[in-house]
Design an enzyme around this catalytic site. Structure first.
Site, short mmCIF file in Angstrom:
data_model
loop_
_atom_site.label_atom_id
_atom_site.label_comp_id
_atom_site.label_asym_id
_atom_site.label_seq_id
_atom_site.Cartn_x
_atom_site.Cartn_y
_atom_site.Cartn_z
N HIS A 130 0.78 -1.52 0.43
CA HIS A 130 0.06 0.19 0.50
C HIS A 130 1.15 1.05 -0.24
O HIS A 130 0.16 2.59 -0.98
CB HIS A 130 -1.36 -0.05 1.42
N HIS A 135 2.01 5.20 -2.79
CA HIS A 135 1.88 6.98 -2.63
C HIS A 135 3.01 7.20 -2.93
O HIS A 135 3.63 7.99 -3.44
CB HIS A 135 2.08 6.63 -0.62
N GLU A 176 -5.38 9.81 0.24
CA GLU A 176 -5.51 7.68 0.33
C GLU A 176 -7.53 7.54 -0.95
O GLU A 176 -7.15 6.84 -1.29
CB GLU A 176 -6.19 8.26 1.31
N SER A 195 -4.16 0.86 -5.14
CA SER A 195 -3.03 -0.27 -4.00
C SER A 195 -4.56 -1.52 -4.02
O SER A 195 -4.07 -2.36 -3.23
CB SER A 195 -2.95 0.15 -3.18
N1 HBI Z 1 1.30 7.18 9.55
N2 HBI Z 1 2.96 4.69 8.26
C1 HBI Z 1 1.75 5.66 8.47
N3 HBI Z 1 1.15 6.12 6.99
C2 HBI Z 1 0.19 6.95 7.28
O1 HBI Z 1 -0.70 6.86 6.45
C3 HBI Z 1 -0.40 7.05 8.73
C4 HBI Z 1 -0.14 7.12 9.46
N4 HBI Z 1 -0.38 8.17 11.37
C5 HBI Z 1 -1.97 8.86 10.76
C6 HBI Z 1 -2.21 8.70 9.91
N5 HBI Z 1 -1.63 8.15 8.54
C7 HBI Z 1 -3.30 9.70 9.18
O2 HBI Z 1 -4.40 9.50 10.64
C8 HBI Z 1 -2.95 10.79 8.35
O3 HBI Z 1 -4.29 11.91 8.63
C9 HBI Z 1 -2.64 11.99 10.00
FE FE Z 2 -2.13 5.79 2.65
#
Ligand code: HBI
Ligand code: FE
Length: 282
Positions: A130, A135, A176, A195
């Site tokens: 993913h 990304h 997303e 994904s």
């Molecule tokens: N941590 N590794 C990772 N990847 C993410 O996409 C991610 C995260 N922590 C919080 C988050 N996304 C979402 O809550 C964001 O909107 C902050």
């Molecule tokens: Fe993501």
């Protein structure tokens, strides 16, 4: 995910550094994991020409990681040259503040573990497929890369103002699960869709979900679904629209939204620009 501990998450957070990064032990991936990666990649690759935005397709074509799980260190020099972004290896989901801190410094956290074969069609937490497949290609796009850094900076401010949930909604409905209206029709740029085997065609072709023109305040008050396909998608015209929406300070937005009830994911408001409707009138 807020809070400092990683209760109930899959990754191995034991050996991580203070900024939650780890080393990607590429030699530890098994032949079976590389084979699963190839199956996941091939399933998505056949769908991309019809459903993915041009920027994603072009960037993916320039990278070459269909053969197996990519080495982050091998991609980082190319990514740095393109947009000064860097992939950092992480055990999995990070606390919001840590996540925003990385984005604000043009570091994209990519999870190191790969799902199991049983999770081929659906996975709860983001894995390396993913994060990397969904990304990384768009980090090579200069406008999207600038938007994501601005988003990270906005997230740090939002954290200080207790407005994380609104920023999480913005991330969810764009990075997303965002759609983009192109001359060739609706396409997606959202990593969660790109994904996913099922949601990629669904997001573009199904009559079930709402598709609404990008509206920052509308997005920031709209709840999202985390364990089903989305009930509403928001549609931008181009990445500059995203960048321009996040450039100004968000404080006035928080004031405008204070006291307003969040909207359910399925809500439709009279002011919504229904994208499907525009196509029909064409
Ligand atoms: N941590 N590794 C990772 N990847 C993410 O996409 C991610 C995260 N922590 C919080 C988050 N996304 C979402 O809550 C964001 O909107 C902050
Ligand atoms: Fe993501």
């Amino acid at each position: 995910m807020t809070g400092e501990t990683a209760h109930g998450l899959r990754g191995d957070y034991a050996g991580m550094r203070p900024d939650y990064t780890v080393d990607q032990d590429w030699a530890a991936y098994t032949p079976a994991e590389h084979a699963l990666w190839r199956r996941l990649y091939e399933r998505q690759a056949v769908l991309l020409p019809r459903y993915a935005c041009r920027e994603f397709i072009d960037s993916l074509a320039a990278l070459d990681f269909s053969a197996g799980i990519p080495r982050f260190d091998a991609v980082n020099p190319k990514l740095a040259r393109a947009t000064r972004w860097r992939i950092v290896a992480v055990p999995g989901l990070l606390p919001d503040r840590v996540f925003f801190e990385h984005l604000a410094n043009r570091r994209f956290p990519v999870t190191v573990w790969l799902r199991t074969p049983e999770e081929f069609d659906y996975i709860v937490e983001p894995d390396v497929f993913h994060d990397f497949f969904g990304h990384v290609p768009l980090l090579f796009d200069p406008v999207f890369a600038d938007f994501l850094e601005a988003y990270g900076q906005g997230g740090l401010k939002a954290d200080a103002l207790g407005a994380i949930e609104m920023l999480a909604r913005l991330y969810w409905y764009t990075v997303e699960f965002g759609l983009i209206a192109t001359p060739g029709g609706l396409r997606t740029y959202g990593a969660g869709i790109l994904s996913s085997g099922g949601e990629l065609p669904y997001s573009i072709e199904s009559a079930a979900p709402h598709r609404i023109g990008f509206d920052l305040l509308r997005i920031m008050r709209t709840r999202y679904k985390i364990d089903t396909f989305q009930e509403t998608y928001f549609v931008i015209r181009d990445f500059r629209e995203l960048f321009e929406a996040t450039a100004p300070d968000f404080t006035p937005h928080y004031a405008a939204l204070a006291g307003l009830e969040p909207l359910p994911a399925r809500a439709v408001l009279p002011a919504d620009i229904a994208i499907g409707a525009i196509v029909d009138e064409g």
